[in-house]
Scaffold this active site. Structure first.
Site, PDB file in Angstrom:
ATOM      1  CG  HIS A 244      46.028  15.037  21.396  1.00 18.76           C
ATOM      2  ND1 HIS A 244      45.611  14.960  20.091  1.00 18.76           N
ATOM      3  CD2 HIS A 244      46.904  16.079  21.456  1.00 18.76           C
ATOM      4  CE1 HIS A 244      46.178  15.935  19.401  1.00 18.76           C
ATOM      5  NE2 HIS A 244      46.982  16.622  20.200  1.00 18.76           N
TER       6      HIS A 244
ATOM      7  CD  GLN B 276      59.101  21.429  16.116  1.00 22.32           C
ATOM      8  OE1 GLN B 276      59.687  20.556  15.474  1.00 22.32           O
ATOM      9  NE2 GLN B 276      57.787  21.508  16.136  1.00 22.32           N
TER      10      GLN B 276
ATOM     11  CG  MET C 294      44.474  19.689   7.464  1.00 27.12           C
ATOM     12  SD  MET C 294      45.642  20.734   6.525  1.00 27.12           S
ATOM     13  CE  MET C 294      44.560  22.136   6.148  1.00 27.12           C
ATOM     14  CE  LYS C 295      46.248  21.669  17.630  1.00 27.92           C
ATOM     15  NZ  LYS C 295      47.101  22.840  18.009  1.00 27.92           N
TER      16      LYS C 295
ATOM     17  CB  VAL D 229      40.794  15.158  16.362  1.00 27.94           C
ATOM     18  CG1 VAL D 229      39.935  14.446  17.397  1.00 27.94           C
ATOM     19  CG2 VAL D 229      41.059  14.250  15.164  1.00 27.94           C
TER      20      VAL D 229
ATOM     21  CD  GLN E 143      54.039  20.713  11.558  1.00 27.09           C
ATOM     22  OE1 GLN E 143      54.838  21.129  12.392  1.00 27.09           O
ATOM     23  NE2 GLN E 143      53.204  19.738  11.827  1.00 27.09           N
TER      24      GLN E 143
ATOM     25  CG  HIS F   3      49.186  13.031  18.446  1.00 23.37           C
ATOM     26  ND1 HIS F   3      48.943  13.623  19.664  1.00 23.37           N
ATOM     27  CD2 HIS F   3      50.059  13.840  17.805  1.00 23.37           C
ATOM     28  CE1 HIS F   3      49.673  14.738  19.762  1.00 23.37           C
ATOM     29  NE2 HIS F   3      50.352  14.899  18.639  1.00 23.37           N
TER      30      HIS F   3
ATOM     31  CB  SER G 122      46.576  21.448  21.487  1.00 31.29           C
ATOM     32  OG  SER G 122      47.884  21.861  21.861  1.00 31.29           O
ATOM     33  CB  SER G 123      50.516  18.088  23.506  1.00 33.26           C
ATOM     34  OG  SER G 123      50.431  17.063  22.539  1.00 33.26           O
TER      35      SER G 123
END
Lengths: 301, 301
Positions: free
Chosen positions: A45, A72, A159-160, A187, A164, A48, A196-197
């Protein structure tokens, strides 16, 4: 070539081919060679795309990895149904300036079940590390592998997932990995929802109620300015999020960044900001979809 | 330059300087550049020299690291008194063909206590992993760091610590590290004692009795040829070692290599060799000095 022409990124599926491609690039580019890596799980999206654009600006070769990493995901999570759309990923990554798309099969990345774990303790016990046991072990191994395969000069992360970023930055530093970990801003859609996907899972009602996350996080700087402590801040955030009936809070936390330690009980967050950045992070389910969002406060001037 | 002239290796103490030196070498050498790394804890002997010579034959640049890694010593082990002799190390490494000696301070390698662990499970629970809790965690992090700092094409390790070779080989493979881990044969003194920096601790009596290790391991191939099982093999080895009154056995084990799993109880080791190499490894104290030795059996023809 006109400035609007897009060259389709080269699709590479094998580690050997990827390494050879990067080796050739480095030989040709000589001392000014610079490789950027953007690790993703695909279903790209605009978030990315912003990482890819930044990498393309800063490096001669940009590699985007698209790999839904089974290690994960927990046993009851959405590995099997995680959204995938390879053709779309190729188009978006190419448009944003990717040169190479690394799209390996699971068997290419894990020909044998790994016996090695890369564990970052202290930073992974809270937030998503607590809600998703084993998640950051899976992140540790896959990011280690991708960094070792590509050996990029810079690697870009959104940074979302602030935790991580903290985990990977610490891992790279502790292990002397020769890479700059570059954190990039969240974003958001025009209505404020962090991209987010997983947003595709949301019903119209869920999506509309999920806007409470960004709306509430926007209030955090002024609340902190009042001189309140973490307990009061998270109480206010919870209260507002719970005003949406479809919300189901996983966590709401205010932690020192990047070590993700809790502030002293009762301490004014405004005062704390003189010493540490402060991460205020939330994870909330709307229906079956778990969303995360956060705001990072730093001392200004 | 005459063939006997020895160029003293360049001594480098900082990670930044080492990386820059290697970068310059790679730029100059171009596509044929090859870097070999020989990680050591110093107090070099002919065993280390054999690794360095092999690296110098196979690579254009050989880096020898000399670093007594505190993280791989237990609280009651010999970190403080581990033998050190920098001038001698420089002479031996240079003579064997080292180009660079990387001799960092502890604070250069660990500016902060690391939060990251690199753990290889399954292979590290037995042998020295059982006797020395945490030892292989310390090895995992320091070897990861050295490999990430030097980014060698090949890294050389002596088979005296066969478990270390198995652990590092598996780690490098699991994490897709772009390096060949090259195992090198054990080097022995003329009387058969496997070379070790710790041999200097031995009294004359202890040293003389320690010869029982290599003498006993020499008998292993013919014993295995008899068709005996692991329990009988380790019983015979223990019996012979215990004939030396100063010996104090830590472990005697026969394990499949490189996964270090025990053979099926009662199974003929001769038959097992058709499927797996077999590692027969011992750790024995003589006085305060803990020595290790082993023999690796592989199917021939």
């Amino acid at each position: 070539m006109s400035t609007t022409a897009v060259t389709t990124a080269r699709i590479v599926r094998s580690i050997t081919e990827l390494r050879e491609h990067i080796r050739q690039y480095r030989l040709q580019a000589g001392p000014s060679a610079a490789v950027g890596l953007v690790p993703t799980m695909g279903f790209l999206h605009a978030g990315h795309a912003s990482l890819i654009r930044r990498s393309a600006e800063e490096n001669g070769l940009t590699v985007v990895s698209v790999f839904v990493n089974p290690l994960q995901f927990g046993p009851n999570e959405d590995f099997e149904c995680y959204p995938r759309d390879e053709a779309r990923d190729v188009a978006i990554a190419s448009e944003a300036g990717a040169n190479v798309l690394f799209m390996p099969e699971v068997t290419e990345m894990y020909p044998n079940p790994p016996k090695t774990s890369v564990i970052v303790s202290g930073i992974t016990e809270r937030l998503c590390g607590a809600s998703r046991p084993g998640h950051f072990d899976g992140v540790g191994i896959v990011v280690s592998k991708l960094l070792n395969i590509v050996q990029p000069n810079r690697a870009y992360f959104g940074m979302k997932d602030a935790q991580q970023v903290a985990v990977i930055t610490r891992m790279a530093s502790d292990l002397s990995m020769p890479v700059d970990i570059v954190p990039c801003p969240i974003v958001r859609d025009s209505d404020g929802l962090a991209l987010s996907s997983r947003n595709v899972y949301l019903s119209a009602d869920e999506r509309s109620q999920a806007l409470i996350l960004s709306q509430t996080l926007k209030l955090v700087p002024s609340w902190v300015e009042e001189g309140i402590a973490a307990a009061e801040l998270t109480r206010r955030i919870r209260e507002r999020i719970q005003s949406q009936p479809l919300s189901d809070i996983d966590y709401v936390e205010a932690l020192e960044y990047p070590d993700l330690t809790p502030p002293a009980a009762g301490a004014s967050l405004r005062t704390l900001l003189h010493q540490h950045p402060l991460l205020v992070a939330v994870a909330v389910r709307f229906g079956k979809t778990r969303l995360i969002d956060n705001i990072l406060l730093t001392q200004k001037g």
